[in-house]
Design a protein around this motif. Structure first.
Motif, short mmCIF file in Angstrom:
data_model
loop_
_atom_site.label_atom_id
_atom_site.label_comp_id
_atom_site.label_asym_id
_atom_site.label_seq_id
_atom_site.Cartn_x
_atom_site.Cartn_y
_atom_site.Cartn_z
N TYR A 1 0.85 -1.19 0.00
CA TYR A 1 0.00 0.00 0.00
C TYR A 1 0.88 1.25 0.00
O TYR A 1 0.66 2.17 -0.76
CB TYR A 1 -0.93 -0.02 1.22
CG TYR A 1 -1.83 1.18 1.32
CD1 TYR A 1 -2.91 1.33 0.47
CD2 TYR A 1 -1.59 2.17 2.27
CE1 TYR A 1 -3.74 2.43 0.56
CE2 TYR A 1 -2.41 3.27 2.37
CZ TYR A 1 -3.49 3.40 1.51
OH TYR A 1 -4.30 4.50 1.61
N SER B 1 -2.80 -3.27 9.06
CA SER B 1 -3.98 -3.39 8.19
C SER B 1 -5.07 -2.39 8.58
O SER B 1 -5.72 -1.81 7.70
CB SER B 1 -4.51 -4.82 8.16
OG SER B 1 -4.84 -5.24 9.45
N ILE B 2 -5.26 -2.17 9.86
CA ILE B 2 -6.25 -1.18 10.31
C ILE B 2 -5.82 0.22 9.87
O ILE B 2 -6.63 1.01 9.38
CB ILE B 2 -6.46 -1.25 11.83
CG1 ILE B 2 -7.17 -2.54 12.20
CG2 ILE B 2 -7.21 -0.02 12.35
CD1 ILE B 2 -7.26 -2.80 13.70
N ARG C 1 -3.90 1.01 7.33
CA ARG C 1 -4.09 1.12 5.87
C ARG C 1 -5.55 1.43 5.54
O ARG C 1 -5.83 2.29 4.70
CB ARG C 1 -3.67 -0.17 5.17
CG ARG C 1 -2.19 -0.36 5.04
CD ARG C 1 -1.84 -1.48 4.06
NE ARG C 1 -2.46 -2.76 4.37
CZ ARG C 1 -1.95 -3.69 5.17
NH1 ARG C 1 -0.78 -3.48 5.77
NH2 ARG C 1 -2.57 -4.83 5.36
N ASP C 2 -6.48 0.73 6.19
CA ASP C 2 -7.90 0.97 5.92
C ASP C 2 -8.30 2.39 6.31
O ASP C 2 -9.02 3.06 5.56
CB ASP C 2 -8.78 -0.05 6.67
CG ASP C 2 -8.75 -1.42 6.01
OD1 ASP C 2 -8.33 -1.53 4.85
OD2 ASP C 2 -9.16 -2.38 6.69
N LEU C 3 -7.87 2.84 7.46
CA LEU C 3 -8.18 4.21 7.88
C LEU C 3 -7.63 5.22 6.87
O LEU C 3 -8.33 6.13 6.43
CB LEU C 3 -7.60 4.50 9.27
CG LEU C 3 -8.26 3.81 10.45
CD1 LEU C 3 -7.43 4.01 11.72
CD2 LEU C 3 -9.68 4.31 10.65
N ARG D 1 -6.73 4.73 3.73
CA ARG D 1 -7.37 4.56 2.41
C ARG D 1 -8.67 5.36 2.32
O ARG D 1 -9.01 5.89 1.26
CB ARG D 1 -7.66 3.07 2.17
CG ARG D 1 -8.25 2.74 0.82
CD ARG D 1 -8.46 1.24 0.64
NE ARG D 1 -7.18 0.57 0.44
CZ ARG D 1 -6.68 -0.37 1.23
NH1 ARG D 1 -7.34 -0.79 2.29
NH2 ARG D 1 -5.51 -0.92 0.98
N TYR D 2 -9.36 5.47 3.43
CA TYR D 2 -10.65 6.18 3.43
C TYR D 2 -10.56 7.56 4.05
O TYR D 2 -11.55 8.12 4.50
CB TYR D 2 -11.72 5.31 4.10
CG TYR D 2 -11.99 4.08 3.27
CD1 TYR D 2 -12.70 4.17 2.08
CD2 TYR D 2 -11.48 2.84 3.63
CE1 TYR D 2 -12.92 3.06 1.29
CE2 TYR D 2 -11.69 1.72 2.84
CZ TYR D 2 -12.41 1.83 1.67
OH TYR D 2 -12.63 0.73 0.88
N SER E 1 -4.54 0.59 -5.30
CA SER E 1 -4.95 -0.81 -5.25
C SER E 1 -5.42 -1.22 -6.64
O SER E 1 -5.79 -0.38 -7.45
CB SER E 1 -6.07 -1.00 -4.22
OG SER E 1 -7.29 -0.54 -4.74
#
Length: 167
Positions: free
Chosen positions: A45, A130-131, A133-135, A137-138, A160
């Motif tokens: 990422y 991973s958490i 990255r998700d935060l 990403r959004y 991605s």
């Protein structure tokens, strides 16, 4: 003989939990080498070179810490750099089950390597790459969880496969 520990991982991104393991590892070892493993089957990422620079900057005042990247078995890399210890952090029992198997295989590949597990500090246990990255990403702020500032100028996430270019 110098006590060198390799702290392997994908570090996508490197978190305050990772930083905590490195700093605590410095009390046990003469040198801690942060090894960012490259996996050709897994897309990052955050770009590797930028992550290396950010991690190096976070440990600028710690000469006993260095950062490398590699594409090989972790045990082989440990042997090549003269590390006889692998440093790993455990957040929970799930991490232990996963890491236990890996440590056995590493010992099979390089019989002189010992894996040292440090239990993650309780205030950092909920943090995972991973958490984050998700935060990120959004569009959520993540600097609270990182030992460096992530600015759009500092790191440009690797798109991605599901991202499509703007028309």
């Amino acid at each position: 003989m110098k006590r060198i520990a390799l702290f392997p991982g994908s570090f996508d991104p490197f978190t305050k939990g990772h930083e905590d393991i490195v700093l605590r590892g410095l009390r046990l070892f003469d040198e801690v080498v942060i090894g960012i493993g490259r996996n050709a089957r897994k897309e990052r990422y955050f770009p590797l070179e930028q992550m290396i620079n950010l991690i190096e900057g976070a440990f600028l005042h710690y000469p006993a810490v260095r950062v490398i990247s590699y594409e090989d078995l972790t045990a082989n890399v440990a042997r090549k750099i003269g590390a006889t210890f692998l440093l790993r952090g455990l957040r929970n029992t799930t991490d232990f089950e996963y890491e236990n198997g890996i440590s056995q295989v590493n010992r099979y590949v390089y019989e002189d390597v010992e894996t040292v597990f440090l239990i993650t500090s309780p205030n950092l246990a909920p943090i995972s790459s991973s958490i984050i990255r998700d935060l990120h990403r959004y569009g959520q702020p993540v600097d609270t969880f990182l030992p460096y500032a992530l600015t759009s100028a500092a790191v440009n996430p690797v798109p991605s496969p599901t991202d499509s270019p703007a028309d």
